[in-house]
Design a protein around this motif. Structure first.
Motif, PDB file in Angstrom:
ATOM      1  N   CYS A 192      47.458  -5.256  28.367  1.00 56.46           N
ATOM      2  CA  CYS A 192      47.178  -6.061  29.574  1.00 56.46           C
ATOM      3  C   CYS A 192      47.467  -7.542  29.286  1.00 56.46           C
ATOM      4  O   CYS A 192      48.039  -8.253  30.115  1.00 56.46           O
ATOM      5  CB  CYS A 192      45.748  -5.859  30.041  1.00 56.46           C
ATOM      6  N   HIS A 193      47.070  -7.978  28.109  1.00 57.08           N
ATOM      7  CA  HIS A 193      47.319  -9.367  27.701  1.00 57.08           C
ATOM      8  C   HIS A 193      48.820  -9.635  27.576  1.00 57.08           C
ATOM      9  O   HIS A 193      49.334 -10.649  28.050  1.00 57.08           O
ATOM     10  CB  HIS A 193      46.620  -9.630  26.365  1.00 57.08           C
ATOM     11  N   ASP A 194      49.539  -8.698  26.955  1.00 58.71           N
ATOM     12  CA  ASP A 194      50.957  -8.926  26.658  1.00 58.71           C
ATOM     13  C   ASP A 194      51.841  -8.928  27.908  1.00 58.71           C
ATOM     14  O   ASP A 194      52.912  -9.530  27.897  1.00 58.71           O
ATOM     15  CB  ASP A 194      51.466  -7.864  25.670  1.00 58.71           C
ATOM     16  N   VAL A 195      51.407  -8.231  28.949  1.00 53.66           N
ATOM     17  CA  VAL A 195      52.238  -8.197  30.166  1.00 53.66           C
ATOM     18  C   VAL A 195      51.890  -9.328  31.139  1.00 53.66           C
ATOM     19  O   VAL A 195      52.596  -9.534  32.128  1.00 53.66           O
ATOM     20  CB  VAL A 195      52.149  -6.841  30.919  1.00 53.66           C
ATOM     21  N   CYS A 196      50.808 -10.062  30.848  1.00 53.81           N
ATOM     22  CA  CYS A 196      50.423 -11.137  31.770  1.00 53.81           C
ATOM     23  C   CYS A 196      51.281 -12.376  31.505  1.00 53.81           C
ATOM     24  O   CYS A 196      51.052 -13.101  30.532  1.00 53.81           O
ATOM     25  CB  CYS A 196      48.941 -11.467  31.609  1.00 53.81           C
ATOM     26  N   TRP A 197      52.238 -12.600  32.327  1.00 54.07           N
ATOM     27  CA  TRP A 197      53.183 -13.696  32.083  1.00 54.07           C
ATOM     28  C   TRP A 197      52.579 -15.060  32.429  1.00 54.07           C
ATOM     29  O   TRP A 197      53.147 -16.101  32.125  1.00 54.07           O
ATOM     30  CB  TRP A 197      54.483 -13.462  32.860  1.00 54.07           C
ATOM     31  N   LYS A 198      51.394 -15.071  33.028  1.00 55.94           N
ATOM     32  CA  LYS A 198      50.707 -16.338  33.320  1.00 55.94           C
ATOM     33  C   LYS A 198      49.714 -16.711  32.216  1.00 55.94           C
ATOM     34  O   LYS A 198      49.060 -17.750  32.307  1.00 55.94           O
ATOM     35  CB  LYS A 198      49.947 -16.230  34.653  1.00 55.94           C
ATOM     36  N   GLY A 199      49.555 -15.861  31.215  1.00 54.51           N
ATOM     37  CA  GLY A 199      48.605 -16.153  30.138  1.00 54.51           C
ATOM     38  C   GLY A 199      47.180 -16.255  30.635  1.00 54.51           C
ATOM     39  O   GLY A 199      46.367 -17.009  30.085  1.00 54.51           O
ATOM     40  N   ALA A 200      46.852 -15.471  31.647  1.00 53.86           N
ATOM     41  CA  ALA A 200      45.529 -15.588  32.268  1.00 53.86           C
ATOM     42  C   ALA A 200      44.490 -14.673  31.637  1.00 53.86           C
ATOM     43  O   ALA A 200      43.305 -14.801  31.921  1.00 53.86           O
ATOM     44  CB  ALA A 200      45.642 -15.261  33.759  1.00 53.86           C
ATOM     45  N   LEU A 201      44.950 -13.757  30.797  1.00 56.54           N
ATOM     46  CA  LEU A 201      44.044 -12.718  30.335  1.00 56.54           C
ATOM     47  C   LEU A 201      43.735 -12.871  28.850  1.00 56.54           C
ATOM     48  O   LEU A 201      44.631 -13.129  28.055  1.00 56.54           O
ATOM     49  CB  LEU A 201      44.742 -11.380  30.600  1.00 56.54           C
ATOM     50  N   SER A 202      42.464 -12.737  28.482  1.00 56.50           N
ATOM     51  CA  SER A 202      42.125 -12.809  27.056  1.00 56.50           C
ATOM     52  C   SER A 202      41.308 -11.587  26.654  1.00 56.50           C
ATOM     53  O   SER A 202      40.591 -10.996  27.472  1.00 56.50           O
ATOM     54  CB  SER A 202      41.378 -14.105  26.734  1.00 56.50           C
ATOM     55  N   ILE A 203      41.464 -11.219  25.375  1.00 56.19           N
ATOM     56  CA  ILE A 203      40.809 -10.020  24.849  1.00 56.19           C
ATOM     57  C   ILE A 203      39.998 -10.418  23.634  1.00 56.19           C
ATOM     58  O   ILE A 203      40.509 -11.087  22.738  1.00 56.19           O
ATOM     59  CB  ILE A 203      41.858  -8.966  24.446  1.00 56.19           C
ATOM     60  N   SER A 204      38.740  -9.992  23.603  1.00 51.50           N
ATOM     61  CA  SER A 204      37.887 -10.303  22.448  1.00 51.50           C
ATOM     62  C   SER A 204      37.362  -9.012  21.835  1.00 51.50           C
ATOM     63  O   SER A 204      36.982  -8.085  22.561  1.00 51.50           O
ATOM     64  CB  SER A 204      36.714 -11.180  22.906  1.00 51.50           C
ATOM     65  N   PRO A 205      37.292  -8.961  20.476  1.00 47.06           N
ATOM     66  CA  PRO A 205      36.701  -7.781  19.820  1.00 47.06           C
ATOM     67  C   PRO A 205      35.175  -7.801  19.832  1.00 47.06           C
ATOM     68  O   PRO A 205      34.532  -6.878  19.348  1.00 47.06           O
ATOM     69  CB  PRO A 205      37.237  -7.888  18.385  1.00 47.06           C
TER      70      PRO A 205
END
Ligand code: SF4
Ligand code: SF4
Ligand code: SF4
Length: 380
Positions: free
Chosen positions: A339-352
């Motif tokens: 999901c992060h890699d396909v977001c071309w706006k850099g709007a998505l972040s992933i945390s462990p």
């Protein structure tokens, strides 16, 4: 479902490779922008090549350690020697025989014939193990888990040590977070209770006899593995169908969501062990996804490509306009990062780091896409 010819082809390939590559489960095949290369990073012999829309495993190079299978977030690399099912049943039987102590041993130390093989489960390399099997055993009463190694420093699988360490670290984190006293520990010698005074009776087969039996059983094992692991557990689709057809967007506006047997086993085991005793956990098996609505343009591509369905449009709330709401469920997320890699706006972040409340909450987190200031033409 696969035809009998497909099964036979898969079975044939199993005789050449201990790992089945389910290509359409790989995020890099699903989308060329995917950054995941976990399998490539851990393979000690560079047997795996991942490029945009393609993954290849060189069965001639593969040493069957299983490290790639334990780090792949989407379970695209399926271990077949042994299968998860075979390993789980061997470990369960050994745990019962040893009264609650589970012992896994690598093939190297196992080959020294120091311990009774009915009292431990053998793996090619300890890197073959992951949280799903450890937690499942703990949830069923294993009080102690020991990984017995064959002196990794001098082993051909030595480069897999960080994978083993990560499995122990994250397994113990999840066990502690759920109030379990069970822990995984590492040892370079078999526990006393598993040792045999005289191994002759246990290893009575002649060398020739052993290999003859093994060869005879190989085809049966391969067929059983193909059926149970690929067809039933993973619901793997027909091989003849072009991959582009298999991965096309379905009626709900997303690519097919994958069934994740290990992920399900892990969360079911966590639930069975008990309620969490901490507020949050650090894990590689789940994650917290957040969307910065100031950057987001509501294209919805993250939900289109999500592998597990953890991030999807909220159909109940979005009946009139599917782009009004997205919802995220931490328990379903496998931390694949797509999901992060396909977001071309850099709007998505992933945390462990995942909040236990969010992990166990039946209500997913909702993102109100109406708050996006300049919605782009909708993609659903
Ligand atoms: S099983 Fe081990 S050697 Fe084979 S491809 Fe996977 S990581 Fe590489
Ligand atoms: S999704 Fe799995 S198979 Fe694909 S690159 Fe990542 S680890 Fe490798
Ligand atoms: S929400 Fe993102 S990281 Fe989680 S499974 Fe879906 S695509 Fe992967």
């Amino acid at each position: 479902m696969p035809s009998i010819n497909d099964i036979a082809q898969i079975a044939e390939s199993l005789e050449k490779s201990p790992v089945f590559v389910a290509r359409d489960r790989c995020v890099a095949v699903r989308n060329r922008n995917a950054l995941c290369r976990c399998c490539v990073g851990v393979c000690p012999v560079d047997a795996i090549e991942v490029r945009a829309n393609e993954i290849k495993l060189d069965a001639g190079l593969c040493m069957a350690c299983g490290a790639c299978t334990s780090v792949c977030p989407t379970e695209a690399l399926i271990p077949l020697k042994p299968t998860d099912e075979d390993l789980a049943s061997a470990a369960a039987a050994a745990t019962v025989a040893l009264e609650g102590h589970t012992v896994f041993a690598c093939a190297r130390i196992s080959s020294k014939h120091l311990a009774d093989p009915s009292l431990y489960a053998e793996v090619p390399c300890l890197a073959r193990l992951d949280e799903s099997i450890v937690l499942s055993l703990a949830s069923r009463g294993a009080e102690h888990v020991t990984f017995v190694d064959g002196t990794c420093e001098t082993c051909k699988y030595g480069a897999c040590v960080p994978v083993i360490d990560a499995t122990m670290l994250y397994s113990n984190e999840l066990l502690a977070a759920h109030g379990s006293a069970t822990r995984v520990e590492r040892a370079s010698e078999f526990p006393d209770a598993t040792l045999v005074e005289n191994s002759e009776g246990l290893f009575g087969s002649t060398r020739r006899g052993f290999f003859s039996e093994a060869a005879g059983a190989a085809k049966e094992t391969a067929l059983a593995a193909a059926r149970t692991t690929i067809e039933q557990e993973f619901g793997y689709v027909e091989q003849d169908e072009p991959i582009g057809t298999r991965l096309r967007v379905t009626a709900n506006g997303a690519m097919p969501h994958l069934k994740m047997p290990r992920h399900e086993a892990t969360i079911n085991a966590m639930d069975a062990i008990g309620l969490p005793v901490v507020d949050e956990i650090e894990t590689r098996r789940f994650s917290t996804v957040t969307i910065d609505l100031d950057k987001c343009n509501a294209c919805g591509m993250c939900a289109v490509f999500c592998t597990s369905g953890a991030l999807k449009r909220d159909e109940a709330k979005s009946s009139s306009d599917p782009l009004e709401y997205l919802e995220f469920s931490a328990a379903d997320c496998v931390q694949c990062g797509l999901c992060h890699d396909v977001c071309w706006k850099g709007a998505l972040s992933i945390s462990p780091i995942v909040s236990c409340e969010q992990l166990y909450d039946f209500e997913p987190v909702t993102f109100d896409m109406k708050a996006v200031k300049k919605p782009r033409k909708k993609m659903f």
